[in-house]
Design a protein around this motif. Structure first.
Motif, PDB file in Angstrom:
ATOM      1  N   VAL A  53       0.911  -1.228   0.040  1.00  0.00           N
ATOM      2  CA  VAL A  53       0.070  -0.034   0.135  1.00  0.00           C
ATOM      3  C   VAL A  53       1.131   1.223  -0.063  1.00  0.00           C
ATOM      4  CG1 VAL A  53      -1.753   1.240   1.262  1.00  0.00           C
ATOM      5  CG2 VAL A  53      -1.689  -0.973   1.169  1.00  0.00           C
ATOM      6  N   ARG A  54       0.807   1.983  -0.968  1.00  0.00           N
ATOM      7  CA  ARG A  54       1.405   3.281  -1.043  1.00  0.00           C
ATOM      8  C   ARG A  54       0.336   4.517  -1.248  1.00  0.00           C
ATOM      9  NH1 ARG A  54       5.054   2.142  -6.312  1.00  0.00           N
ATOM     10  NH2 ARG A  54       3.392   3.527  -7.151  1.00  0.00           N
ATOM     11  N   GLU A  55       0.771   5.726  -1.076  1.00  0.00           N
ATOM     12  CA  GLU A  55      -0.168   7.013  -1.017  1.00  0.00           C
ATOM     13  C   GLU A  55      -0.670   6.849  -2.349  1.00  0.00           C
ATOM     14  OE1 GLU A  55       2.063  10.567  -0.085  1.00  0.00           O
ATOM     15  OE2 GLU A  55       2.627   9.896   1.800  1.00  0.00           O
ATOM     16  N   ASP A  56      -0.067   6.509  -3.438  1.00  0.00           N
ATOM     17  CA  ASP A  56      -0.622   6.598  -4.769  1.00  0.00           C
ATOM     18  C   ASP A  56      -1.236   5.455  -5.589  1.00  0.00           C
ATOM     19  OD1 ASP A  56       2.073   5.906  -5.063  1.00  0.00           O
ATOM     20  OD2 ASP A  56       2.382   6.717  -6.855  1.00  0.00           O
ATOM     21  N   ALA A  57      -0.936   4.329  -4.927  1.00  0.00           N
ATOM     22  CA  ALA A  57      -1.628   2.940  -5.274  1.00  0.00           C
ATOM     23  C   ALA A  57      -1.312   1.827  -4.271  1.00  0.00           C
ATOM     24  CB  ALA A  57      -0.468   2.621  -6.767  1.00  0.00           C
ATOM     25  N   GLN A  58      -2.175   1.010  -4.595  1.00  0.00           N
ATOM     26  CA  GLN A  58      -2.157  -0.275  -3.747  1.00  0.00           C
ATOM     27  C   GLN A  58      -2.026  -1.357  -4.829  1.00  0.00           C
ATOM     28  OE1 GLN A  58      -5.993  -1.075  -1.592  1.00  0.00           O
ATOM     29  NE2 GLN A  58      -5.890   0.967  -1.198  1.00  0.00           N
ATOM     30  N   LEU A  59      -0.729  -2.206  -4.727  1.00  0.00           N
ATOM     31  CA  LEU A  59      -0.218  -3.084  -5.511  1.00  0.00           C
ATOM     32  C   LEU A  59      -0.060  -4.550  -5.180  1.00  0.00           C
ATOM     33  CD1 LEU A  59       2.837  -1.106  -6.730  1.00  0.00           C
ATOM     34  CD2 LEU A  59       0.598  -1.012  -7.603  1.00  0.00           C
ATOM     35  N   LEU A  60      -0.419  -5.324  -5.832  1.00  0.00           N
ATOM     36  CA  LEU A  60      -0.287  -7.071  -5.676  1.00  0.00           C
ATOM     37  C   LEU A  60       0.667  -7.432  -6.122  1.00  0.00           C
ATOM     38  CD1 LEU A  60      -3.917  -8.398  -5.279  1.00  0.00           C
ATOM     39  CD2 LEU A  60      -2.225  -8.784  -3.571  1.00  0.00           C
ATOM     40  N   PHE A  61       1.474  -8.356  -5.574  1.00  0.00           N
ATOM     41  CA  PHE A  61       2.891  -9.037  -6.156  1.00  0.00           C
ATOM     42  C   PHE A  61       2.694 -10.307  -6.085  1.00  0.00           C
ATOM     43  CE2 PHE A  61       4.290  -4.760  -5.328  1.00  0.00           C
ATOM     44  CZ  PHE A  61       4.837  -4.407  -6.563  1.00  0.00           C
ATOM     45  N   GLY A  62       2.723 -11.289  -6.995  1.00  0.00           N
ATOM     46  CA  GLY A  62       2.365 -12.790  -7.066  1.00  0.00           C
ATOM     47  C   GLY A  62       3.324 -13.634  -7.188  1.00  0.00           C
ATOM     48  N   PHE A  63       3.598 -14.969  -6.718  1.00  0.00           N
ATOM     49  CA  PHE A  63       4.652 -15.693  -6.792  1.00  0.00           C
ATOM     50  C   PHE A  63       3.830 -17.215  -6.845  1.00  0.00           C
ATOM     51  CE2 PHE A  63       5.689 -12.145  -4.513  1.00  0.00           C
ATOM     52  CZ  PHE A  63       6.805 -11.564  -5.183  1.00  0.00           C
ATOM     53  N   SER A  64       4.538 -17.886  -7.827  1.00  0.00           N
ATOM     54  CA  SER A  64       3.990 -19.258  -7.900  1.00  0.00           C
ATOM     55  C   SER A  64       4.392 -20.245  -6.632  1.00  0.00           C
ATOM     56  CB  SER A  64       4.465 -20.048  -8.962  1.00  0.00           C
ATOM     57  OG  SER A  64       3.901 -19.617 -10.445  1.00  0.00           O
ATOM     58  N   GLU A  65       5.782 -19.986  -6.229  1.00  0.00           N
ATOM     59  CA  GLU A  65       6.107 -20.500  -5.063  1.00  0.00           C
ATOM     60  C   GLU A  65       6.241 -19.770  -3.926  1.00  0.00           C
ATOM     61  OE1 GLU A  65       6.367 -23.792  -5.277  1.00  0.00           O
ATOM     62  OE2 GLU A  65       6.457 -24.041  -7.419  1.00  0.00           O
ATOM     63  N   LEU A  66       6.111 -20.399  -2.683  1.00  0.00           N
ATOM     64  CA  LEU A  66       6.295 -19.725  -1.366  1.00  0.00           C
ATOM     65  C   LEU A  66       7.775 -19.080  -1.207  1.00  0.00           C
ATOM     66  CD1 LEU A  66       4.051 -21.518   1.175  1.00  0.00           C
ATOM     67  CD2 LEU A  66       3.927 -19.007   0.747  1.00  0.00           C
ATOM     68  N   ASP A  67       8.798 -20.117  -1.820  1.00  0.00           N
ATOM     69  CA  ASP A  67       9.972 -19.713  -1.583  1.00  0.00           C
ATOM     70  C   ASP A  67      10.443 -18.542  -2.180  1.00  0.00           C
ATOM     71  OD1 ASP A  67      10.557 -21.979  -0.011  1.00  0.00           O
ATOM     72  OD2 ASP A  67      11.005 -23.064  -1.705  1.00  0.00           O
TER      73      ASP A  67
END
Length: 203
Positions: A53-67
């Motif tokens: 969460v930033r002042e100008d955006a809410q971003l999701l970063f995704g990964f196939s593996e937990l590692d």
């Protein structure tokens, strides 16, 4: 905190996917390593996520593996490394290769990743040595080697691979040269195969 997203994969690109979860479509930034493990569009996909969460955006970063997500979270704690750069590092080099560079204090190789300057590379090597040695599962986070298909290579795969590399931050000339070299190694490779080989050649 959004820890995981599971739903229908509406679209996928080397840097971003859109997943529909019961009528709500989420845009998720991903690494190239995770992109290679995605199913076909229209199928169900699941990604472990990190919510920013930033002042100008809410971003999701995704990964196939937990590692991979674990390593991403280690990276973004380094001074000067934000989520975008952390994702770029994971796109430009597999986790095991990155850890080897840090352990070998090989900042010169890290500089070849788009967005990583000399000072940042040196900082990564300096600050992450002890943290990565305690990261027990790094051996499971590498990119799986793709199987080269026996069919004739389609010209569209080369074009798509070049576009994907440009999207990851490489210059068009670099992308074209790297993909051409990859085609020589895997003339019947898929787009994903060519991108993987190109990244390996540039590092």
């Amino acid at each position: 905190m959004i820890a995981r997203i599971s739903g229908v994969l509406l679209s996928k690109q080397p840097a971003q996917v859109v997943i529909d979860v019961q009528g709500v479509a989420y845009e998720i930034e991903i690494s190239f390593n995770s992109f290679c493990q995605l199913p076909a569009e229209g199928d169900t996909a699941m990604l472990h996520t990190h919510f920013v969460v930033r002042e100008d955006a809410q971003l999701l970063f995704g990964f196939s593996e937990l590692d991979e997500r674990s390593l991403f979270r280690i990276l973004i704690k380094v001074n000067g490394v934000g989520p975008k750069l952390g994702l770029a590092i994971l796109s430009g080099m597999d986790a095991q290769g990155f850890c080897q560079c840090v352990q070998n204090q090989d900042a010169a190789t890290l500089v070849k990743i788009p967005g990583v300057g000399k000072k940042t590379a040196e900082r990564l090597v300096l600050e992450l040595g002890d943290k990565l040695s305690a990261w027990q599962t790094v051996g499971n986070a590498g990119v799986q080697t793709g199987t080269v298909k026996a069919s004739l290579f389609a010209a569209s795969a080369q074009s798509e691979a070049e576009s994907a590399l440009v999207g990851l931050g490489y210059k068009p000339v670099q992308a074209s040269k790297a993909v051409s070299a990859a085609v020589k190694s895997a003339p019947d490779g898929s787009c994903e195969d060519l991108i993987r080989l190109s990244l390996k050649g540039m590092i």
